[in-house]
Design an enzyme around this catalytic site. Structure first.
Site, PDB file in Angstrom:
ATOM      1  N   MET A  10       0.926  -1.003  -0.039  1.00  0.00           N
ATOM      2  CA  MET A  10      -0.002   0.022   0.042  1.00  0.00           C
ATOM      3  C   MET A  10       1.035   1.153   0.042  1.00  0.00           C
ATOM      4  SD  MET A  10      -3.233  -0.991   2.666  1.00  0.00           S
ATOM      5  CE  MET A  10      -1.978  -1.919   3.538  1.00  0.00           C
ATOM      6  N   CYS A  92      -2.837  -1.612 -10.588  1.00  0.00           N
ATOM      7  CA  CYS A  92      -3.012  -0.213  -9.911  1.00  0.00           C
ATOM      8  C   CYS A  92      -3.817   0.605 -11.281  1.00  0.00           C
ATOM      9  CB  CYS A  92      -1.926   0.529  -9.715  1.00  0.00           C
ATOM     10  SG  CYS A  92      -1.799   2.077  -8.987  1.00  0.00           S
ATOM     11  N   ASN A 203      -7.243 -11.700  -2.709  1.00  0.00           N
ATOM     12  CA  ASN A 203      -7.389 -10.387  -1.978  1.00  0.00           C
ATOM     13  C   ASN A 203      -8.657  -9.551  -2.178  1.00  0.00           C
ATOM     14  OD1 ASN A 203      -6.213  -7.381  -2.998  1.00  0.00           O
ATOM     15  ND2 ASN A 203      -5.675  -7.832  -1.053  1.00  0.00           N
ATOM     16  N   GLY A 204      -8.733  -8.957  -1.310  1.00  0.00           N
ATOM     17  CA  GLY A 204      -9.941  -7.515  -1.616  1.00  0.00           C
ATOM     18  C   GLY A 204     -11.054  -8.089  -0.869  1.00  0.00           C
ATOM     19  N   ARG A 226      -6.211  -2.804   3.788  1.00  0.00           N
ATOM     20  CA  ARG A 226      -6.678  -1.762   4.658  1.00  0.00           C
ATOM     21  C   ARG A 226      -7.109  -2.313   5.963  1.00  0.00           C
ATOM     22  NH1 ARG A 226     -10.907  -0.259   0.174  1.00  0.00           N
ATOM     23  NH2 ARG A 226     -10.746  -2.350  -0.374  1.00  0.00           N
TER      24      ARG A 226
HETATM   25  C1  FMN Z   1      -3.645   3.454   0.352  1.00  0.00           C
HETATM   26  C2  FMN Z   1      -3.530   2.239  -0.401  1.00  0.00           C
HETATM   27  C3  FMN Z   1      -2.297   1.933  -1.469  1.00  0.00           C
HETATM   28  C4  FMN Z   1      -2.149   0.918  -2.177  1.00  0.00           C
HETATM   29  N1  FMN Z   1      -0.964   0.864  -2.805  1.00  0.00           N
HETATM   30  C5  FMN Z   1      -0.887  -0.120  -3.675  1.00  0.00           C
HETATM   31  C6  FMN Z   1       0.627  -0.383  -4.228  1.00  0.00           C
HETATM   32  O1  FMN Z   1       1.455   0.210  -4.151  1.00  0.00           O
HETATM   33  N2  FMN Z   1       0.446  -1.670  -5.132  1.00  0.00           N
HETATM   34  C7  FMN Z   1      -0.627  -2.585  -5.098  1.00  0.00           C
HETATM   35  O2  FMN Z   1      -0.221  -3.585  -5.898  1.00  0.00           O
HETATM   36  N3  FMN Z   1      -1.771  -2.501  -4.551  1.00  0.00           N
HETATM   37  C8  FMN Z   1      -1.961  -1.280  -3.757  1.00  0.00           C
HETATM   38  N4  FMN Z   1      -3.035  -0.910  -3.058  1.00  0.00           N
HETATM   39  C9  FMN Z   1      -4.121  -1.989  -3.297  1.00  0.00           C
HETATM   40  C10 FMN Z   1      -3.917  -3.082  -2.026  1.00  0.00           C
HETATM   41  O3  FMN Z   1      -2.895  -3.764  -2.138  1.00  0.00           O
HETATM   42  C11 FMN Z   1      -5.354  -4.071  -2.348  1.00  0.00           C
HETATM   43  O4  FMN Z   1      -5.280  -4.742  -3.256  1.00  0.00           O
HETATM   44  C12 FMN Z   1      -6.284  -3.536  -1.722  1.00  0.00           C
HETATM   45  O5  FMN Z   1      -6.369  -2.349  -0.974  1.00  0.00           O
HETATM   46  C13 FMN Z   1      -7.681  -4.423  -1.748  1.00  0.00           C
HETATM   47  O6  FMN Z   1      -7.211  -5.336  -0.445  1.00  0.00           O
HETATM   48  P1  FMN Z   1      -8.073  -4.921   0.906  1.00  0.00           P
HETATM   49  O7  FMN Z   1      -9.596  -4.918   0.514  1.00  0.00           O
HETATM   50  O8  FMN Z   1      -7.688  -5.836   1.939  1.00  0.00           O
HETATM   51  O9  FMN Z   1      -7.660  -3.564   1.388  1.00  0.00           O
HETATM   52  C14 FMN Z   1      -3.056   0.083  -2.305  1.00  0.00           C
HETATM   53  C15 FMN Z   1      -4.309   0.094  -1.485  1.00  0.00           C
HETATM   54  C16 FMN Z   1      -4.751   1.383  -0.621  1.00  0.00           C
HETATM   55  C17 FMN Z   1      -5.983   1.284   0.235  1.00  0.00           C
END
Ligand code: FMN
Length: 328
Positions: A10, A92, A203-204, A226
């Site tokens: 993240m 992304c 994931n997600g 998150r």
């Molecule tokens: C603040 C933030 C920054 C993120 N930055 C990246 C990143 O640098 N690379 C990436 O692959 N995903 C990034 N993501 C996506 C997360 O890795 C993840 O796929 C997404 O938050 C879904 O998972 P979750 O529901 O458990 O949060 C980011 C998500 C958030 C909220």
């Protein structure tokens, strides 16, 4: 390498200080860096951009790029620096990332991605993995996704992290892209079913131990973002329930160890707030939560916060622990 549960990469969150802090809570999860663009990795201040402490391991470097030579070079650097895995970002959706031709827009170019992965695999001896969405724009199609995965497999990758929602490349902000496209876990399960030899990490939107257990019946691993950032101590539930770890630290012990790290880092020139900002959620859901957040924002979020104030934090921590023990 244990990859049953991992902390998601993240941006602006999972920097080296956050990873050190999370590692104080969890021994067993896999960690990922924030995405680093190949050009920054190659031409920027390498120690600052790619440096980490050995305590953070096992650790993967996540990279963003589509130039195969650059990706190969960064893969070799990652291996030499001691990273355990190199992961390419194919998920992304941000405009800036699309402009530079990396992230989710690469899902439209399976041939190019396969070439990149092939070069990366040839350049290093650590696992080369990919983090994808399940589709993009109007394409949310099993055959398309499966062919994409198979191309990457042929190129030498065996492990895929799949964010179970598609990316909308035009019209949604990155934040909306984390919430609006509907989760479709079945698509990920189907990929695993079709490719039992591949390591598929889902994931997600995963936020509870019960959900992790359910996904682990269908996939090889679970990645969480998150929820862990907002509530880092959730990692103790994961340690206890998923990894069967009995000796987990209290919040007080975590804070005490973090203070030692803070003291060392401050001497090296790190700002107090760069470390402490990641701890806002340490008391999430606990009685002392508000007090903790207020103390941090009053004393430790300014750029010039000093370490002497940080030392006082242990009093707050101890009072919070006592308050929670009384209720328990
Ligand atoms: C603040 C933030 C920054 C993120 N930055 C990246 C990143 O640098 N690379 C990436 O692959 N995903 C990034 N993501 C996506 C997360 O890795 C993840 O796929 C997404 O938050 C879904 O998972 P979750 O529901 O458990 O949060 C980011 C998500 C958030 C909220």
């Amino acid at each position: 390498m244990k990859k049953i549960v991992s902390v998601a990469p993240m941006m602006d969150c999972t920097d080296r200080h956050d990873r050190f802090f999370l590692r104080l809570i969890s021994k067993n999860v896999m960690m990922y860096t924030e995405m680093v663009a190949t050009k920054s990795a190659l031409h920027g201040d390498r120690k600052k951009i790619l440096g980490f402490s050995s305590e953070e391991k096992p650790l993967a470097l996540q990279v963003g790029g589509s130039d195969k030579k650059e990706l190969a070079e960064v893969s070799k650097i990652a291996e030499d620096m001691g990273y355990d895995e190199i992961n390419i970002n194919l998920g992304c959706p941000s405009k800036k990332v699309q402009k530079n031709k990396f992230g989710a827009c690469l899902m439209k170019e399976p041939e190019l991605v396969a070439e990149c992965i092939n070069e990366m695999v040839n350049a290093c001896n650590i696992p080369v993995t990919a983090k994808t969405r399940i589709g993009f724009d109007d394409t949310e199609d099993f055959d398309y996704l499966n062919n994409f995965i198979l191309k990457m497999k042929d190129a030498g990758s065996k492990s895929f992290i799949m964010h179970a929602r598609k990316a909308i490349l035009k019209g949604l902000t990155p934040k909306q892209n984390l919430n609006i496209p509907k989760l479709n876990y079945e698509m990920v399960y189907k990929i695993k079913n079709e490719n039992p030899d591949l390591n598929i990490i889902i994931n997600g939107g995963i936020s509870k131990v019960e959900e992790i257990k359910k996904h682990l019946k269908k996939c090889d691993g679970v990645m969480i973002g998150r929820v862990i950032y907002q509530n880092p101590y959730f990692l103790v539930d994961i340690e206890r329930e998923i990894f069967n770890e009995k000796n987990n630290p209290t919040r007080e012990e975590v804070a005490e160890k973090l203070l030692k790290y803070l003291e060392k880092e401050v001497k090296l020139g790190t700002k107090v707030n760069h470390i402490m900002r990641h701890t806002v959620g340490l008391y999430h859901g606990q009685i002392g939560s508000k007090k903790w957040k207020k103390y941090l924002s009053d004393n430790m979020m300014a750029r010039d916060s000093d370490f002497q104030k940080a030392k006082h934090i242990m009093t707050i921590v101890q009072n919070n622990e006592k308050a929670n023990q009384i209720i328990a």
